[in-house]
Motif scaffolding. Structure first.
Motif, PDB file in Angstrom:
ATOM      1  N   LEU A 250      17.287 124.326  69.285  1.00  0.00           N
ATOM      2  CA  LEU A 250      16.108 123.538  69.641  1.00  0.00           C
ATOM      3  C   LEU A 250      15.930 123.457  71.156  1.00  0.00           C
ATOM      4  O   LEU A 250      14.838 123.715  71.679  1.00  0.00           O
ATOM      5  CB  LEU A 250      16.213 122.128  69.053  1.00  0.00           C
ATOM      6  N   MET A 251      17.004 123.124  71.854  1.00  0.00           N
ATOM      7  CA  MET A 251      16.911 122.999  73.314  1.00  0.00           C
ATOM      8  C   MET A 251      16.568 124.335  73.973  1.00  0.00           C
ATOM      9  O   MET A 251      15.691 124.404  74.841  1.00  0.00           O
ATOM     10  CB  MET A 251      18.232 122.460  73.893  1.00  0.00           C
TER      11      MET A 251
ATOM     12  N   THR B 207      21.959 123.554  65.557  1.00  0.00           N
ATOM     13  CA  THR B 207      20.565 123.101  65.475  1.00  0.00           C
ATOM     14  C   THR B 207      20.081 122.564  66.817  1.00  0.00           C
ATOM     15  O   THR B 207      19.006 122.936  67.301  1.00  0.00           O
ATOM     16  CB  THR B 207      20.430 122.012  64.392  1.00  0.00           C
ATOM     17  N   ALA B 208      20.889 121.706  67.431  1.00  0.00           N
ATOM     18  CA  ALA B 208      20.495 121.123  68.719  1.00  0.00           C
ATOM     19  C   ALA B 208      20.412 122.198  69.803  1.00  0.00           C
ATOM     20  O   ALA B 208      19.486 122.187  70.629  1.00  0.00           O
ATOM     21  CB  ALA B 208      21.490 120.038  69.126  1.00  0.00           C
TER      22      ALA B 208
ATOM     23  N   ARG C  81      16.675 127.720  64.517  1.00  0.00           N
ATOM     24  CA  ARG C  81      16.879 126.279  64.321  1.00  0.00           C
ATOM     25  C   ARG C  81      16.735 125.906  62.857  1.00  0.00           C
ATOM     26  O   ARG C  81      17.544 125.143  62.315  1.00  0.00           O
ATOM     27  CB  ARG C  81      15.873 125.482  65.162  1.00  0.00           C
TER      28      ARG C  81
ATOM     29  N   CYS D  35      25.165 120.993  63.205  1.00  0.00           N
ATOM     30  CA  CYS D  35      24.393 120.067  64.052  1.00  0.00           C
ATOM     31  C   CYS D  35      24.315 120.580  65.488  1.00  0.00           C
ATOM     32  O   CYS D  35      23.241 120.537  66.107  1.00  0.00           O
ATOM     33  CB  CYS D  35      25.025 118.682  64.026  1.00  0.00           C
TER      34      CYS D  35
ATOM     35  N   GLN E  50      19.564 124.288  60.505  1.00  0.00           N
ATOM     36  CA  GLN E  50      19.344 123.058  59.723  1.00  0.00           C
ATOM     37  C   GLN E  50      19.697 123.284  58.260  1.00  0.00           C
ATOM     38  O   GLN E  50      20.327 122.441  57.627  1.00  0.00           O
ATOM     39  CB  GLN E  50      17.891 122.607  59.837  1.00  0.00           C
TER      40      GLN E  50
END
Length: 117
Positions: free
Chosen positions: A71-72, A67-68, A93, A64, A97
């Protein structure tokens, strides 16, 4: 004859509805034949449960966070106009996931196969 039975029917239904007891006692768990729930030592707070679940399967929170993070960082690169880097981070990403989903599935299977204590 029909008029005479109608008032007595109303009296019976009003008497039975006022004398009914509540079908469930919400302060106690329901009694289900053949099911014995395990007693809880204590109720957990959110923080305690998060720590316990993280110790049981540490790869899910890591996935998690990955992934975050991807993404950021990918959105930041996209905003700066670095399209190549943004594309690579969005692919990362997707990988993160997928890693998280696989970690969840492995954790569920591991918990199901674990012998009960």
């Amino acid at each position: 004859m029909a008029a005479a039975t109608t008032p007595s029917m109303q009296e019976e239904t009003s008497n039975t509805s006022s004398s009914r007891s509540v079908p469930f006692n919400f302060s106690q768990p329901p009694i289900i034949e053949g099911f014995n729930p395990l007693p809880r030592a204590k109720d957990e707070s959110f923080k305690e449960k998060l720590i316990r679940k993280t110790k049981e399967n540490p790869f899910v929170p890591l996935g998690c966070l990955g992934t975050a993070g991807a993404l950021m960082y990918g959105l930041r690169a996209f905003h700066q106009g670095k399209t190549r880097q943004s594309q690579l981070l969005m692919r990362g990403r997707i990988f993160a996931q997928g890693f998280t989903v696989v970690a969840l599935i492995v954790g569920v299977i591991g918990t199901a196969l674990k012998p009960k204590q």
